[in-house]
Design a protein around this motif. Structure first.
Motif, short mmCIF file in Angstrom:
data_model
loop_
_atom_site.label_atom_id
_atom_site.label_comp_id
_atom_site.label_asym_id
_atom_site.label_seq_id
_atom_site.Cartn_x
_atom_site.Cartn_y
_atom_site.Cartn_z
N LYS A 74 0.83 -1.21 0.00
CA LYS A 74 0.00 0.00 0.00
C LYS A 74 0.86 1.26 0.00
CE LYS A 74 -3.92 -2.20 2.28
NZ LYS A 74 -4.71 -2.30 3.51
N LEU A 75 1.96 1.23 0.75
CA LEU A 75 2.88 2.37 0.76
C LEU A 75 3.52 2.56 -0.61
CD1 LEU A 75 4.67 1.82 4.20
CD2 LEU A 75 3.11 3.69 3.60
N SER A 76 3.87 1.46 -1.27
CA SER A 76 4.47 1.57 -2.60
C SER A 76 3.49 2.17 -3.60
CB SER A 76 4.99 0.21 -3.08
OG SER A 76 3.94 -0.65 -3.45
N GLU A 77 2.22 1.79 -3.49
CA GLU A 77 1.19 2.37 -4.36
C GLU A 77 1.06 3.87 -4.10
OE1 GLU A 77 -2.33 -0.56 -5.58
OE2 GLU A 77 -2.31 -0.06 -3.45
N LYS A 78 1.06 4.24 -2.85
CA LYS A 78 0.92 5.65 -2.48
C LYS A 78 2.08 6.47 -3.07
CE LYS A 78 0.28 8.40 1.71
NZ LYS A 78 0.27 8.38 3.18
N ILE A 104 8.23 -0.93 -7.87
CA ILE A 104 8.34 -1.33 -6.46
C ILE A 104 7.16 -2.24 -6.10
CG2 ILE A 104 8.43 -0.54 -4.06
CD1 ILE A 104 9.52 2.18 -5.27
N GLY A 105 5.96 -1.74 -6.30
CA GLY A 105 4.77 -2.53 -5.99
C GLY A 105 4.62 -3.75 -6.90
N ALA A 106 4.99 -3.59 -8.17
CA ALA A 106 4.88 -4.71 -9.10
C ALA A 106 5.76 -5.87 -8.65
CB ALA A 106 5.25 -4.27 -10.51
N ASN A 107 6.95 -5.57 -8.16
CA ASN A 107 7.84 -6.63 -7.69
C ASN A 107 7.33 -7.28 -6.42
OD1 ASN A 107 10.17 -7.06 -9.48
ND2 ASN A 107 10.47 -4.86 -9.18
N ILE A 108 6.73 -6.51 -5.54
CA ILE A 108 6.13 -7.10 -4.34
C ILE A 108 5.03 -8.06 -4.75
CG2 ILE A 108 4.74 -6.60 -2.28
CD1 ILE A 108 6.29 -3.88 -2.14
N ALA A 109 4.16 -7.63 -5.65
CA ALA A 109 3.06 -8.47 -6.10
C ALA A 109 3.57 -9.73 -6.80
CB ALA A 109 2.15 -7.68 -7.04
#
Length: 123
Positions: free
Chosen positions: A13-17, A48-53
């Protein structure tokens, strides 16, 4: 691990923000700045978020850790582009402070998430 699990992660959520805030900033730039460094900055922030997912979806702790490390690399790349943007007078002091706060919250969360992988019981 559930495929929806990553959406619940605070670090995700932080990466999306962060990536949404960077999108808004870059969207105001002139075409030259957008096309040269803006696109790269948005891509690294989105990564960042794409790699987490993607790490969550890989199904093994080792793969998940590898992708979280890539997310950290993307965060570092994003910081590089933000530094360049500031030096080129593309960011206001207020924007820098906002983005810095977000990065200062996200970076330790990425490290904590990396350390926790393999220690979280699956549902």
């Amino acid at each position: 691990m559930s495929s929806k699990y990553f959406k619940e992660l605070r670090v995700y959520k932080l990466s999306e923000k962060l990536s949404d805030e960077i999108w808004q900033v870059v969207n105001e730039w002139d075409m030259f700045a957008k096309n040269t460094m803006g696109t790269q900055m948005v891509r690294s922030a989105d990564s960042i978020g794409a790699n987490i997912a993607e790490g969550v979806g890989r199904g093994s702790y080792q793969d998940n850790k590898r992708f979280v490390r890539m997310a950290r690399g993307s965060l570092n790349e994003t910081q590089h582009w933000l530094r360049r943007a500031y030096c080129r007078n593309l960011l206001t002091v207020e924007q820098v402070e906002t983005l810095k706060r977000m990065i200062n919250e996200l970076a330790p969360q990425l490290n904590a998430y990396l350390k926790s992988i393999g220690n979280i019981p699956e549902n």
